[in-house]
Structure formats: structure tokens, C-alpha cells
Design an enzyme around this catalytic site. Structure first.
Site, PDB file in Angstrom:
ATOM      1  N   HIS A 213       0.825  -1.206   0.000  1.00 13.66           N
ATOM      2  CA  HIS A 213       0.000   0.000   0.000  1.00 13.66           C
ATOM      3  C   HIS A 213       0.857   1.254   0.000  1.00 13.66           C
ATOM      4  CE1 HIS A 213       0.388  -0.998   4.374  1.00 13.66           C
ATOM      5  NE2 HIS A 213       0.448   0.316   4.534  1.00 13.66           N
ATOM      6  N   GLY A 330       2.778   4.730  11.101  1.00 20.37           N
ATOM      7  CA  GLY A 330       4.191   5.037  10.975  1.00 20.37           C
ATOM      8  C   GLY A 330       5.027   3.785  10.901  1.00 20.37           C
ATOM      9  N   SER A 348       1.864  -4.691   7.606  1.00 22.82           N
ATOM     10  CA  SER A 348       0.767  -4.307   6.730  1.00 22.82           C
ATOM     11  C   SER A 348      -0.216  -3.415   7.462  1.00 22.82           C
ATOM     12  CB  SER A 348       0.053  -5.552   6.195  1.00 22.82           C
ATOM     13  OG  SER A 348      -1.083  -5.196   5.422  1.00 22.82           O
TER      14      SER A 348
END
Length: 464
Positions: A213, A330, A348
Site C-alpha cells: 500500500h 508510521g 501491513s
């Protein structure tokens, strides 16, 4: 690109000396209620147990119904479909503790397929738990009303002995951020993620793995919030069958050793990619929260994240590792590893935080390497089980305090402290506290908090 920068690109796996301090108190065994017929079960290190599990899965075929590692006894427990005495004998002869179970792998996969068809709802997740021999289904705080009724009805339809439904107080999100921060400037602000592990791309060029992502969110990445790009996304996979990206360094002369920064000028070699085993202890390094440890709780997990681009959409990711290790925004893309230097996963998403606890899902490194054609470091990738682990190894390293951690963030001067969700450890210098002071508090509440992609916005520095 200086070697110093390449070194931190492996994910900033810091404070292995502190990691060793965590171990005596870390994760009181969850296996005390296991009813395994020990027989002549061998005493195994976690990496050796992973190797044996993979071997038995191939040998036993449909009779194999999952396996998990008992930390206390240092044994691999293998589930065998009830009535298959031949398979039980073979597993025992191989050195595993064996127990008969009612649900076969085929039946458990069928249950997961039913959930996918009938209950792909944002804020839900499921994974097989070999300890209970069931599919464990989780629903976050957004699953209410008709959505909850639909999910509950689907789970009930699977049967009480097939699946368990539990509620999480948070919401499932991706956590863009990570072990050492990397940044990209996009419309609307900066995106911050973390490096996972240095690899060599199939064409021989230096590269690193991070979350998919992150690679979908931005194409070019820098090692500082305002710096020029140093690497470009080559492949990105999200959502779907995994959450991983291969990012190539723009300078082909970049030195990208297969090692991690352990603080105090020490590095730890990453010698192999290893498959996760339920019950085994793992460590996660994140730029927001520093070093935390816990256990693998499920494999082949499916997570239904609320889409960040479509308010009515869902981003479903399959094939993940489920753990009770905490993480915060983060930490996405950061390293999940074993104490002896085995690369396990890439952060993830998940729920919760590192104050109250949480659960986090990881992309397996082995499948990311296979899909991208990359190899660890300079090409010395060892597949899971290709070499025996040493559970002592990296634990002898010191220097937790000098590694990048959440020290200068809101969490205070200790690795793993509570931090601003937009902060990454790489941005702080070294946290002054030892990760050992974090103790085992980081493991417990796997169900609480917010499941999220560990993505955040901020800036990164080496911490060296």
C-alpha cells in the site's frame, strides 16, 4: 548513496540486545492448555520447527491440519485429521508432538471461502488458529447493526466447532510508516512508510521491500521528508493476494547489504527468509514505536480494510501473518524478524497501539520474494527452512538505546514508547531507554485498538 543510508534501508531492526532482555518475560506460553500427545517429540528451535512443519505439510497431504510451536516445551505440535493413524505415526517419527483434530485443512479453507463470499465486510478479518482448530473471525468497532448481524449469521452457519467470532474495540487500517522512515511527496501532503529488508532485484540491481500500500500510494521515495527521491517503485501489490512492494534504488552503485542496524554501530546479518509458525516469538521494528515482540497467532489471514479511496469500498488482502505484536501508524512496511536474523514479514496493518496492545498483520517475506523475483541482500536468500536457526544469536547484541526509536516523539525516551501516530523512529535519534524496559506489556491485548495500515505522514533520518 552512502553505505550508512543503505544500511538503514534494511528496516532498522534495532536493539537486539534489548530484544534478548524481552525474551524471558515475553509472551507467557499460550500453549499450556494444548493437549498434544508428546510421544518422542524433539526439542526444536523455532526456525527448525518451521522447517519440520513445512516438511510434514507436504508429506501428510490432506491429513495435515495445521501446526504450532510450543515455546515452553520447544516442540512442534502437528494437528492430524481424526482417524488417520498412519499420518499420526509419520508425524511422531519425524519428531513432532501430535494431536487428533476434527477439522481438516480442507474444511477450514472451505469455511474461509464461505466467509469471503458472504462476509467480506470492511473491518473484518479471519485466520486459521491451529491451537483451537478453528477459523477465528474478528470484527472491529465499525461492524455494527446489519453488518454485525450478517457476520454473526455467517459464522453461526459454519458451526460452533468450526469458527469463533470476537470483537475488536478499534478499527482495521493500514499503518503507513515503519522501521526506518521513507517519504514521498504526494498531492495533499507527505506519505511516510518504512523500509523492510534490502534485496537484490532479479536484474541484479539493489532494492528493498516495503508494504504494497506504500508502493501504490507513491512512486518515488526519499530518505528525508524534503530530500530528493533515492528509490523508485518497481512493483507494487495491494490489495489482493498480498501487501508488498519492490522499490529499486535509483543509483545502481548503492550498497545494500543484507543486514540490519542494531545500534551502537553494530549490525545483524539477515541470513534467510523464514516462514512464520504459529506460537513462535517474533520481533517487529517500527519507526513510530521502536522494538516490540509477541507471537504469531494465525496464518493465511484475510483482512478487509476500509478503502481509503472509496468510502463504500473494501480493500481485501489475503495470505497475511496474524500476530499479537502491537504497531501504530508510521510502522507500515517495517521488518518482522526472528531473534536469529530470519526475515519473516513486512508490516501491513492492524488494530490497537503499543500502550493498550493490539494485533498486527504482516506480509510474508517468502511470498514477497517469490512474487517479485528478488533475493535477500546480495542474492543470498535462503528459503524457509534452508538453514537451521539459532535462537540465541542476535540476542547477544547490545545497543537498544542507540537505535532509532520513538524516543523523541510523544512516547518519551524509550524504544517502543507511545508515540505520535505520524512519527517514525527513524526521525528521532536513538531512544535513550532500553527496549527491555518495555517488558512484556507489549504483547497482551491482541484484540484492542485500531486495525490500520501503518501509514503515516512524516520524515526520516538514520538514527546513527
Amino acid at each position: 548513496m552512502p553505505k550508512r543510508k543503505a544500511a538503514i534501508a534494511v528496516g532498522g531492526v534495532a536493539a537486539l540486545g534489548a530484544a534478548a532482555l524481552l525474551l524471558p518475560n515475553a509472551m507467557a506460553s499460550q500453549d499450556k492448555d494444548a493437549t498434544a500427545a508428546a510421544g518422542t517429540a524433539k526439542t526444536l528451535k523455532a526456525t527448525d520447527a518451521s522447517t519440520l512443519s513445512a516438511q510434514l505439510q507436504k508429506q501428510l497431504g490432506t491429513a495435515f491440519a495445521g501446526a504450532y510451536y510450543e515455546n515452553g516445551k520447544q516442540q512442534l505440535v502437528v494437528n492430524v485429521a481424526r482417524g488417520d493413524q498412519n499420518a499420526m505415526a509419520r508425524a511422531q517419527q519425524a519428531g513432532a508432538a501430535v494431536r487428533e483434530v476434527d477439522n481438516s485443512t480442507t474444511e477450514l479453507k472451505a469455511a474461509a471461502a464461505t466467509l469471503k463470499t458472504k462476509a467480506t465486510i470492511p473491518g473484518t478479518a479471519w485466520a486459521v488458529d491451529p491451537r483451537t482448530n478453528k477459523v477465528v473471525v474478528s470484527a472491529d468497532s465499525t461492524v455494527t447493526g446489519a453488518k454485525w448481524d450478517r457476520l454473526e449469521s455467517t459464522v453461526d452457519g459454519l458451526g460452533a466447532n468450526m469458527a469463533t467470532l470476537r470483537k475488536s474495540s478499534g478499527t482495521f487500517k493500514t499503518f503507513v510508516s515503519g522501521g526506518d522512515a521513507i517519504f514521498s511527496q504526494v498531492e495533499g501532503g507527505n506519505v511516510r512508510c518504512s523500509l523492510g529488508f534490502n534485496v537484490t532485484a532479479s536484474d541484479g540491481s539493489p532494492a528493498f521491500l516495503t508494504a504494497g500500500h506504500c508502493g501504490v500510494a507513491a512512486k518515488e521515495w526519499s530518505d528525508s521528508q524534503t530530500g530528493q527521491p533515492i528509490a523508485t517503485v518497481d512493483q507494487a501489490n495491494f490489495p489482493g493476494d498480498g501487501d508488498f512492494s519492490l522499490v529499486k534504488y535509483d543509483d545502481p552503485a548503492t550498497q545494500a547489504p543484507s543486514e540490519v542496524n542494531a545500534g551502537n554501530g553494530q549490525t545483524v546479518p539477515i541470513t534467510q527468509a523464514v516462514d512464520a509458525t504459529v506460537g513462535s516469538t517474533v520481533f517487529r521494528m517500527g519507526s513510530t514505536t521502536g522494538l516490540h515482540n509477541g507471537q504469531v497467532t494465525g496464518l493465511d489471514a484475510t483482512v478487509n480494510f476500509q478503502s481509503e479511496t472509496d468510502p463504500n469500498g473494501v480493500d481485501t488482502v489475503t495470505g497475511l501473518i496474524q500476530t499479537n505484536v502491537c504497531a501504530e501508524p508510521g510502522d507500515s512496511g517495517g521488518s518482522l524478524f526472528t531473534q536469529d536474523g530470519g526475515a519473516v514479514g513486512l508490516t501491513s496493518g492492524g488494530s490497537g497501539d503499543c500502550t493498550s496492545g493490539g494485533e498486527t498483520f504482516f506480509q510474508p517475506v517468502t511470498t514477497a520474494l517469490a512474487a517479485t523475483g528478488a533475493t535477500l541482500g546480495d542474492g543470498g536468500q535462503a528459503g524457509a527452512g534452508d538453514q537451521a536457526g539459532d535462537d540465541q544469536g542476535a540476542g547477544d547484541q547490545a545497543g537498544a538505546g542507540d537505535e532509532a526509536g520513538a524516543g523523541d516523539q510523544a512516547g518519551g525516551d524509550e524504544v517502543g514508547g507511545s508515540a505520535d501516530p505520524s512519527a517514525a523512529a527513524g526521525d528521532q535519534g536513538a531512544g535513550d531507554g532500553a527496549a527491555g524496559d518495555q517488558a512484556a506489556d507489549d504483547q497482551g491485548a491482541a484484540q484492542s485498538g485500531t486495525a490500520q495500515h501503518h501509514t503515516s505522514r512524516h520524515h526520516h533520518s538514520s538514527g546513527n
